[in-house]
Scaffold this motif. Structure first.
Motif, PDB file in Angstrom:
ATOM      1  N   ASP A   1     -65.272  -9.371 -73.570  1.00 20.97           N
ATOM      2  CA  ASP A   1     -63.954  -8.734 -73.600  1.00 20.97           C
ATOM      3  C   ASP A   1     -63.545  -8.074 -72.293  1.00 20.97           C
ATOM      4  O   ASP A   1     -63.008  -6.975 -72.281  1.00 20.97           O
ATOM      5  CB  ASP A   1     -63.881  -7.707 -74.742  1.00 20.97           C
ATOM      6  N   ILE A   2     -63.783  -8.752 -71.186  1.00 26.84           N
ATOM      7  CA  ILE A   2     -63.338  -8.218 -69.899  1.00 26.84           C
ATOM      8  C   ILE A   2     -62.035  -8.894 -69.467  1.00 26.84           C
ATOM      9  O   ILE A   2     -61.556  -8.664 -68.410  1.00 26.84           O
ATOM     10  CB  ILE A   2     -64.413  -8.414 -68.800  1.00 26.84           C
ATOM     11  N   ARG A   3     -61.470  -9.683 -70.291  1.00 23.73           N
ATOM     12  CA  ARG A   3     -60.286 -10.451 -69.924  1.00 23.73           C
ATOM     13  C   ARG A   3     -60.658 -11.430 -68.806  1.00 23.73           C
ATOM     14  O   ARG A   3     -60.080 -11.422 -67.725  1.00 23.73           O
ATOM     15  CB  ARG A   3     -59.135  -9.556 -69.499  1.00 23.73           C
ATOM     16  N   LEU A   4     -61.668 -12.233 -69.101  1.00 21.54           N
ATOM     17  CA  LEU A   4     -62.241 -13.105 -68.077  1.00 21.54           C
ATOM     18  C   LEU A   4     -61.244 -14.117 -67.523  1.00 21.54           C
ATOM     19  O   LEU A   4     -61.275 -14.421 -66.339  1.00 21.54           O
ATOM     20  CB  LEU A   4     -63.473 -13.828 -68.643  1.00 21.54           C
ATOM     21  N   GLU A   5     -60.365 -14.628 -68.362  1.00 26.33           N
ATOM     22  CA  GLU A   5     -59.416 -15.637 -67.875  1.00 26.33           C
ATOM     23  C   GLU A   5     -58.481 -15.048 -66.825  1.00 26.33           C
ATOM     24  O   GLU A   5     -58.241 -15.653 -65.781  1.00 26.33           O
ATOM     25  CB  GLU A   5     -58.611 -16.219 -69.043  1.00 26.33           C
ATOM     26  N   ALA A   6     -57.983 -13.845 -67.081  1.00 28.62           N
ATOM     27  CA  ALA A   6     -57.100 -13.191 -66.112  1.00 28.62           C
ATOM     28  C   ALA A   6     -57.859 -12.879 -64.826  1.00 28.62           C
ATOM     29  O   ALA A   6     -57.334 -13.055 -63.722  1.00 28.62           O
ATOM     30  CB  ALA A   6     -56.518 -11.913 -66.702  1.00 28.62           C
ATOM     31  N   ALA A   7     -59.100 -12.447 -64.973  1.00 32.26           N
ATOM     32  CA  ALA A   7     -59.914 -12.149 -63.789  1.00 32.26           C
ATOM     33  C   ALA A   7     -60.169 -13.412 -62.982  1.00 32.26           C
ATOM     34  O   ALA A   7     -60.032 -13.409 -61.752  1.00 32.26           O
ATOM     35  CB  ALA A   7     -61.226 -11.500 -64.205  1.00 32.26           C
ATOM     36  N   LEU A   8     -60.542 -14.494 -63.656  1.00 29.86           N
ATOM     37  CA  LEU A   8     -60.812 -15.751 -62.955  1.00 29.86           C
ATOM     38  C   LEU A   8     -59.576 -16.231 -62.203  1.00 29.86           C
ATOM     39  O   LEU A   8     -59.660 -16.636 -61.036  1.00 29.86           O
ATOM     40  CB  LEU A   8     -61.301 -16.816 -63.938  1.00 29.86           C
ATOM     41  N   THR A   9     -58.430 -16.156 -62.842  1.00 32.74           N
ATOM     42  CA  THR A   9     -57.177 -16.559 -62.191  1.00 32.74           C
ATOM     43  C   THR A   9     -56.914 -15.707 -60.952  1.00 32.74           C
ATOM     44  O   THR A   9     -56.552 -16.233 -59.891  1.00 32.74           O
ATOM     45  CB  THR A   9     -55.997 -16.445 -63.182  1.00 32.74           C
ATOM     46  N   ALA A  10     -57.138 -14.408 -61.060  1.00 31.73           N
ATOM     47  CA  ALA A  10     -56.913 -13.514 -59.920  1.00 31.73           C
ATOM     48  C   ALA A  10     -57.892 -13.815 -58.790  1.00 31.73           C
ATOM     49  O   ALA A  10     -57.502 -13.891 -57.619  1.00 31.73           O
ATOM     50  CB  ALA A  10     -57.044 -12.063 -60.359  1.00 31.73           C
ATOM     51  N   PHE A  11     -59.163 -14.012 -59.124  1.00 34.39           N
ATOM     52  CA  PHE A  11     -60.163 -14.285 -58.089  1.00 34.39           C
ATOM     53  C   PHE A  11     -59.900 -15.619 -57.401  1.00 34.39           C
ATOM     54  O   PHE A  11     -60.064 -15.739 -56.188  1.00 34.39           O
ATOM     55  CB  PHE A  11     -61.575 -14.264 -58.675  1.00 34.39           C
ATOM     56  N   GLU A  12     -59.498 -16.622 -58.161  1.00 30.21           N
ATOM     57  CA  GLU A  12     -59.233 -17.936 -57.574  1.00 30.21           C
ATOM     58  C   GLU A  12     -57.981 -17.930 -56.694  1.00 30.21           C
ATOM     59  O   GLU A  12     -57.840 -18.770 -55.808  1.00 30.21           O
ATOM     60  CB  GLU A  12     -59.103 -18.998 -58.677  1.00 30.21           C
ATOM     61  N   ALA A  13     -57.087 -16.984 -56.930  1.00 26.01           N
ATOM     62  CA  ALA A  13     -55.845 -16.914 -56.149  1.00 26.01           C
ATOM     63  C   ALA A  13     -56.044 -16.252 -54.782  1.00 26.01           C
ATOM     64  O   ALA A  13     -55.149 -16.304 -53.937  1.00 26.01           O
ATOM     65  CB  ALA A  13     -54.785 -16.152 -56.934  1.00 26.01           C
ATOM     66  N   VAL A  14     -57.199 -15.666 -54.544  1.00 21.70           N
ATOM     67  CA  VAL A  14     -57.442 -14.994 -53.259  1.00 21.70           C
ATOM     68  C   VAL A  14     -57.547 -16.059 -52.166  1.00 21.70           C
ATOM     69  O   VAL A  14     -58.373 -16.968 -52.248  1.00 21.70           O
ATOM     70  CB  VAL A  14     -58.735 -14.141 -53.323  1.00 21.70           C
ATOM     71  N   PRO A  15     -56.711 -15.966 -51.130  1.00 25.83           N
ATOM     72  CA  PRO A  15     -56.742 -16.974 -50.067  1.00 25.83           C
ATOM     73  C   PRO A  15     -57.975 -16.838 -49.170  1.00 25.83           C
ATOM     74  O   PRO A  15     -58.577 -15.760 -49.075  1.00 25.83           O
ATOM     75  CB  PRO A  15     -55.456 -16.700 -49.270  1.00 25.83           C
ATOM     76  N   ASN A  16     -58.353 -17.922 -48.520  1.00 28.86           N
ATOM     77  CA  ASN A  16     -59.557 -17.937 -47.677  1.00 28.86           C
ATOM     78  C   ASN A  16     -59.487 -16.982 -46.490  1.00 28.86           C
ATOM     79  O   ASN A  16     -60.520 -16.609 -45.949  1.00 28.86           O
ATOM     80  CB  ASN A  16     -59.853 -19.352 -47.188  1.00 28.86           C
ATOM     81  N   ASP A  17     -58.287 -16.570 -46.074  1.00 20.72           N
ATOM     82  CA  ASP A  17     -58.194 -15.650 -44.945  1.00 20.72           C
ATOM     83  C   ASP A  17     -58.211 -14.178 -45.385  1.00 20.72           C
ATOM     84  O   ASP A  17     -58.144 -13.277 -44.559  1.00 20.72           O
ATOM     85  CB  ASP A  17     -56.950 -15.947 -44.107  1.00 20.72           C
ATOM     86  N   ASN A  18     -58.364 -13.927 -46.675  1.00 21.27           N
ATOM     87  CA  ASN A  18     -58.438 -12.570 -47.191  1.00 21.27           C
ATOM     88  C   ASN A  18     -59.831 -11.997 -46.916  1.00 21.27           C
ATOM     89  O   ASN A  18     -60.830 -12.703 -47.079  1.00 21.27           O
ATOM     90  CB  ASN A  18     -58.164 -12.589 -48.700  1.00 21.27           C
ATOM     91  N   PRO A  19     -59.928 -10.735 -46.501  1.00 20.09           N
ATOM     92  CA  PRO A  19     -61.246 -10.165 -46.205  1.00 20.09           C
ATOM     93  C   PRO A  19     -62.165 -10.077 -47.432  1.00 20.09           C
ATOM     94  O   PRO A  19     -63.372  -9.899 -47.287  1.00 20.09           O
ATOM     95  CB  PRO A  19     -60.939  -8.774 -45.655  1.00 20.09           C
ATOM     96  N   TYR A  20     -61.635 -10.229 -48.631  1.00 25.85           N
ATOM     97  CA  TYR A  20     -62.440 -10.157 -49.850  1.00 25.85           C
ATOM     98  C   TYR A  20     -62.682 -11.524 -50.486  1.00 25.85           C
ATOM     99  O   TYR A  20     -63.071 -11.610 -51.645  1.00 25.85           O
ATOM    100  CB  TYR A  20     -61.779  -9.217 -50.859  1.00 25.85           C
ATOM    101  N   VAL A  21     -62.484 -12.581 -49.715  1.00 27.53           N
ATOM    102  CA  VAL A  21     -62.618 -13.921 -50.277  1.00 27.53           C
ATOM    103  C   VAL A  21     -64.041 -14.203 -50.769  1.00 27.53           C
ATOM    104  O   VAL A  21     -64.217 -14.828 -51.813  1.00 27.53           O
ATOM    105  CB  VAL A  21     -62.127 -15.008 -49.290  1.00 27.53           C
ATOM    106  N   LEU A  22     -65.063 -13.752 -50.060  1.00 31.03           N
ATOM    107  CA  LEU A  22     -66.429 -14.000 -50.523  1.00 31.03           C
ATOM    108  C   LEU A  22     -66.663 -13.317 -51.869  1.00 31.03           C
ATOM    109  O   LEU A  22     -67.238 -13.919 -52.786  1.00 31.03           O
ATOM    110  CB  LEU A  22     -67.464 -13.515 -49.502  1.00 31.03           C
ATOM    111  N   GLN A  23     -66.224 -12.076 -51.994  1.00 30.98           N
ATOM    112  CA  GLN A  23     -66.381 -11.363 -53.248  1.00 30.98           C
ATOM    113  C   GLN A  23     -65.619 -12.071 -54.366  1.00 30.98           C
ATOM    114  O   GLN A  23     -66.131 -12.206 -55.489  1.00 30.98           O
ATOM    115  CB  GLN A  23     -65.888  -9.922 -53.123  1.00 30.98           C
TER     116      GLN A  23
END
Length: 170
Positions: free
Chosen positions: A52-74
């Motif tokens: 119940d962490i709302r995994l789908e919303a989290a996955l969508t948010a994490f996948e939307a992070v662009p490669n030039d973002n400083p938090y892309v590895l995370q």
């Protein structure tokens, strides 16, 4: 601790003064807290789960992070964690490989990079790709604070295969 639950409830609060959303920071905080609790308690109860962490919303948010973002590895790392929690090991392997395809630029990113190496080794082990598991564990540098963990996991991989001599030599 919520006595009405058979476990723990983890809540994160995040505040932002900028114009972008704060959801990713809150999801990351809850995920890290849950994973920390899991890591500390897994020896007591291997059957526990994070739910119940709302995994789908989290996955969508994490996948939307662009490669030039400083938090892309995370972000890529947590994509792999979510896929692992779902039992979707092949997409998780792909997510951790995407972490390893990037170059860490600071100590925080190096930490995530090395954690991705460990996670990838564990997933290879779980999917019966033992050779790749050992190879991935061996890629963790001797100067890493995770080196001893990698050695332990290599040895355990060999023990589970019944090869005590290889475990001893690792």
């Amino acid at each position: 601790v919520d006595s009405a639950l058979p476990g723990l409830r983890v809540t994160a609060f995040a505040k932002l003064e900028g114009k972008t959303g704060v959801e990713m920071e809150a999801l990351t905080a809850v995920s890290v807290a849950c994973l920390t609790i899991y890591d500390m308690a897994k020896a007591v109860d291997r059957g526990m789960r994070i739910a119940d962490i709302r995994l789908e919303a989290a996955l969508t948010a994490f996948e939307a992070v662009p490669n030039d973002n400083p938090y892309v590895l995370q972000a890529r790392y947590f994509s792999g964690v979510i896929q692992t929690l779902r039992g979707q090991y092949n997409p998780a392997i792909d997510a951790f490989k995407r972490v390893l395809a990037l170059q860490p630029k600071d100590d925080a990113q190096l930490e995530v990079y090395e954690l991705a190496q460990l996670a990838l080794g564990r997933l290879y082990y779980e999917t019966s790709q033992v050779g790749l598991a050992v190879e991935t564990y061996q890629s963790i540098p001797r100067i890493s604070r995770h080196f001893e963990t990698a050695l332990y996991e290599i040895a355990w991989t060999y023990i589970r295969q019944g090869d005590a001599l290889a475990a001893e030599r690792s």
